[in-house]
Design an enzyme around this catalytic site. Structure first.
Site, short mmCIF file in Angstrom:
data_model
loop_
_atom_site.label_atom_id
_atom_site.label_comp_id
_atom_site.label_asym_id
_atom_site.label_seq_id
_atom_site.Cartn_x
_atom_site.Cartn_y
_atom_site.Cartn_z
N HIS A 118 0.58 -0.71 -0.04
CA HIS A 118 -0.15 0.27 0.09
C HIS A 118 0.53 0.92 -0.37
O HIS A 118 2.29 0.95 0.70
CB HIS A 118 -0.76 -0.20 1.28
CG HIS A 118 -2.15 0.81 1.08
ND1 HIS A 118 -1.64 1.95 1.63
CD2 HIS A 118 -3.51 0.82 1.18
CE1 HIS A 118 -3.00 3.00 1.82
NE2 HIS A 118 -3.71 1.70 1.46
N ASP A 165 3.02 -4.52 8.26
CA ASP A 165 1.35 -3.79 8.18
C ASP A 165 0.33 -4.97 8.28
O ASP A 165 0.40 -5.47 7.10
CB ASP A 165 1.70 -2.83 6.30
CG ASP A 165 0.71 -2.23 6.77
OD1 ASP A 165 -0.34 -3.04 7.64
OD2 ASP A 165 0.48 -1.99 5.16
N GLN A 207 -4.37 -5.23 6.89
CA GLN A 207 -5.76 -6.08 6.05
C GLN A 207 -5.18 -7.28 6.95
O GLN A 207 -6.20 -8.63 6.44
CB GLN A 207 -5.03 -6.76 4.69
CG GLN A 207 -5.36 -5.12 3.72
CD GLN A 207 -6.87 -4.54 3.73
OE1 GLN A 207 -7.81 -5.43 4.45
NE2 GLN A 207 -6.73 -3.23 4.06
N LYS A 237 -10.75 -1.19 9.79
CA LYS A 237 -11.13 -2.13 9.19
C LYS A 237 -11.31 -3.34 10.09
O LYS A 237 -11.65 -4.46 9.14
CB LYS A 237 -9.38 -2.25 8.32
CG LYS A 237 -8.71 -1.35 7.29
CD LYS A 237 -7.94 -1.49 6.78
CE LYS A 237 -6.80 -0.01 6.23
NZ LYS A 237 -8.17 0.20 4.69
N CYS A 277 -4.59 2.20 -3.92
CA CYS A 277 -3.44 2.93 -3.33
C CYS A 277 -1.81 1.78 -3.79
O CYS A 277 -1.90 2.02 -2.08
CB CYS A 277 -3.90 2.85 -1.94
SG CYS A 277 -5.08 4.39 -1.02
#
Ligand code: PMP
Length: 402
Positions: free
Chosen positions: A120, A197, A200, A223, A361
């Site tokens: 991202h 990261d 997700q 999220k 993104c």
């Protein structure tokens, strides 16, 4: 299980353009259960006061909730200590904090940071800003045609100058799940640090920072069924201790004089200003919600939905799915020959179906697959098979228009 769960999310029962809403943009943000929305209202109704500063009753109550939320997050990702949990505005701010403050502590001119082609923008641009400031080198790791990280290429990217590897746990476009534990071993064998990261992955699967062996990890509350404006940077204590403050102001100091200021202990050193203490509490309620349902139950449901959607979408002529690795999260990016993804998204919207279209993104990833953009359907614990049927039916309708 689904009907009772869907009742927890009042937003899902509305109509859009005369059609029942089919919300398939969960990788962008999830909807919030009643318990989260009510926690926010309740706190403003009953327990609102600035934290850490007041001796009065309300301030202490609010502080207790905020610190209990930190402990809740610690437990959720199995960090060693609550002081390793830094509250941020989200993943983006967490990675910027790391690049700014960690960049100051751990990186010098000519040092190398490895990222990947599936990142991202929030895991690319902060490192580019650091490159401008300090002259570091950014090395992107290639991915395979299936959308997996090319592990052999990754191994070849390491040099004695490699200081940090910063990768997503799960790609927001391909759904690829990167083998973080294996990567952590590789990274540490080269004496480098690993930042993950997890924006997700946290909403979908158990994330255990000790088992993964990462040094830093970031995610966003919104999220994972929590509110907007709150997120987390996890860092190993020994590393956070070495990093200078990110922003200056209240909360992050021990003593201030015009001659010399000393900083607060972890994690407050990184939390200048009034924190989003309502958001942190609501995030804790969201994590409770997920754990009450059971992370394994959520994962199993989403697996079924993703497999079903993959099978149904694959029957549509001219439809290409990007990201076809075996271990894949609840997101499907695709294109249909002859239909621009923006047209598809716009027409589906008129049928009540919310998907995302564009570069997600992740422009370097679009370039890797030779496309300007993709359509993306992403799922959550409340997604039903009937919604997938509606998506497929609507795509068939749109196809007939072209
Ligand atoms: N990383 C990944 C993999 C993401 O999917 C996102 C959000 N799309 C982000 C980072 C940024 O998250 P936020 O906008 O909540 O800071």
């Amino acid at each position: 299980m689904n009907e009772t769960i869907r009742a927890d999310f009042p937003i899902l029962s509305q109509q859009v353009y005369g059609h029942p809403l089919v919300y398939l943009d969960n990788a962008a943000t999830t909807q919030k259960p009643r318990s989260v929305v009510e926690a926010i209202a309740q706190q403003y109704y009953t327990t609102n006061a600035n934290v850490h500063r007041g001796v009065h009753y309300l301030s202490q109550q609010a502080t207790d909730l905020h610190e209990a939320a930190r402990e809740r997050v610690r437990r959720f990702i199995n960090a060693n200590k609550a002081s390793e949990i830094v509250f941020t505005r989200g993943t983006t701010e967490a990675i910027n904090l790391l690049a700014t403050s960690g960049g100051e502590a751990f990186l010098n001119e000519g040092d190398e940071v490895i990222v990947s082609e599936m990142e991202h923008h929030s895991n690319i641009v902060p490192w580019q800003l650091l490159r401008q400031r300090k002259g570091i080198v950014i090395k992107p790791c290639p991915i395979t045609d299936q959308g997996a990280l090319d592990m052999e290429a990754l191994a070849r990217l390491f040099t004695p100058r490699t200081r940090l590897v910063s990768l997503c746990h799960v790609s927001n476009v391909l759904g690829t799940v990167n083998p973080i534990r294996q990567i952590a071993e590789m990274v540490h064998a080269h004496g480098a640090l690993l930042a993950v990261d997890a924006a997700q992955s946290v909403p979908h699967r158990r994330v255990d920072v000790q088992e993964m062996g990462c040094d830093f990890l970031s995610f966003s509350g919104h999220k994972a069924y929590g509110p907007t404006g709150i997120g987390v940077l996890y860092g190993r204590e020994a590393l956070l201790e070495q990093m200078p403050p990110y922003q200056g102001g209240g909360e992050m100091i021990a003593r201030v004089s015009f001659e010399k200021t000393t900083y607060a202990q972890l994690p407050y050193k990184f939390e200048a200003g009034t924190p989003d203490y309502v958001g942190s509490h609501a995030l804790a309620v969201a994590l409770d919600y997920m754990e009450n349902l059971g992370l394994e139950t959520i994962a199993a449901h989403e697996r079924t939905i993703t497999d079903y959607a993959t099978a149904r979408l694959s029957t549509i002529p001219g439809l290409r799915i990007y990201g076809t690795t075996a271990d894949k999260e609840a997101v499907i990016a695709f294109n249909i020959e002859g239909i621009h993804p923006l047209d598809l998204g716009t027409l589906l919207d008129r049928l009540g179906i919310a998907i995302r279209t564009g570069h997600h993104c992740a422009e370097p990833l679009m370039k890797r697959f030779g496309t300007e953009g993709m359509a993306r359907a992403s799922f959550a614990l409340y997604t039903t098979r009937a919604e997938i049927d509606q998506l497929v039916g609507a795509i068939e309708r749109v196809r007939k228009m072209f």
